[in-house]
Design an enzyme around this catalytic site. Sequence first.
Site, mmCIF file in Angstrom:
data_model
loop_
_atom_site.group_PDB
_atom_site.id
_atom_site.type_symbol
_atom_site.label_atom_id
_atom_site.label_comp_id
_atom_site.label_asym_id
_atom_site.label_seq_id
_atom_site.Cartn_x
_atom_site.Cartn_y
_atom_site.Cartn_z
ATOM 1 N N LYS A 132 0.843 -1.192 0.000
ATOM 2 C CA LYS A 132 0.000 0.000 0.000
ATOM 3 C C LYS A 132 0.878 1.240 0.000
ATOM 4 C CE LYS A 132 -4.515 0.744 0.082
ATOM 5 N NZ LYS A 132 -5.470 -0.066 -0.688
ATOM 6 N N VAL A 169 -26.236 2.466 -2.541
ATOM 7 C CA VAL A 169 -26.470 2.133 -3.952
ATOM 8 C C VAL A 169 -25.596 3.015 -4.842
ATOM 9 C CG1 VAL A 169 -28.714 1.005 -3.921
ATOM 10 C CG2 VAL A 169 -28.626 3.488 -3.772
#
Length: 365
Positions: free
Chosen positions: A80, A181
């Site tokens: 990372k 969503v």
Amino acid sequence: MNIFEYMEKYDYEELVMCQDKESGLKAIISIHDTTLGPALGGSRMWTYQNEAEAIEDALRLSRGMTYKAAAAGLNLGGGKTVIIGDPKTDKNEAMFRALGRFIQGLNGRYITAEDVGTTVADMDLIHEETDFVTGISPAFGSSGNPSPVTAYGVYVGMKATAKEAFGDDSLEGKTIAVQGVGNVSFNLCQYLHDEGAKLIVTDINKEAVQRAVEAFDAKAVDINDIYSVDCDIFSPNALGAVINDDTIPQFKCRVIAGAANNVLKEERHGDQIHEMGFYYAPDYVINAGGVINVADELLGYNRERAMKKVEGIYQNIERVFDIASRDGIATYRAADRMAEERIQSLRNTRSTFLTNEKSMLNGRG
């Protein structure tokens, strides 16, 4: 934070501090484990309060990538990059090109990608200096938007979890409560809707909710009510830490499976839902479609091949439940064990190979 003590505890390999005065780059590259292959992990840009916080985040995230790649069956390790700075105001071309040169200096031990606070355009700048970057513009051979692929992986993983809970993997007629969503989840909802599932949705973005309601004939509820709706499956696709002391008593589902990361607030919550009989699909196993897709770019991207690999998330979830049953443990622990067993197996194999090679060099082959 005692850095070497922490690195020794979790067996990290390397921590690289990168600075470039002219561009303002201050970055940390953490390489956790390269047993399975070169470390893959995105470049995150964030307004960390101090250097210690940035280092801790880089270490934590790189270790998570090791487990995600191992559990997904990829020949990759975990790494990372974190960049200290405000992604809205501090970015410049020289910064990302400087980072690209640091990554190039690692000679393939680490491969970066897009993450929180960075974009495809940023990856293109890194690509000016190194080939060890994925998630670049499609013009350079990238796979493009990973959201549909991540969503497909969550969908097949949800089906595998449903098979454990209900006896078959059909989602037709199942009521699924979808928290969030956004890009990934909207694509997930499309798969669920096409199979005949009944959707209950929520999101802090009202326009996103309305879009889902219109597209999938979904029922909308308040963001605070999604935990307590009557449903078969609860699908977290937004915030982390949503399985906690407050939400667990509200759940009226049997399955928990979604795209969100770090959904267990604490490990004990994973043990608690296990004891209560919930079927939980560990987040980094079920949401690995994105990293599987990105990893395929390293071979010269082929979408059909990548999607076939993503389908393997179904078997990975099955394997998690098998280990959980075998060892009498919660599925989040089983996922860790699955990853650790694969790493250890390959470490032993490669250790044997290296020992033989050394023996040959010493005239004992």
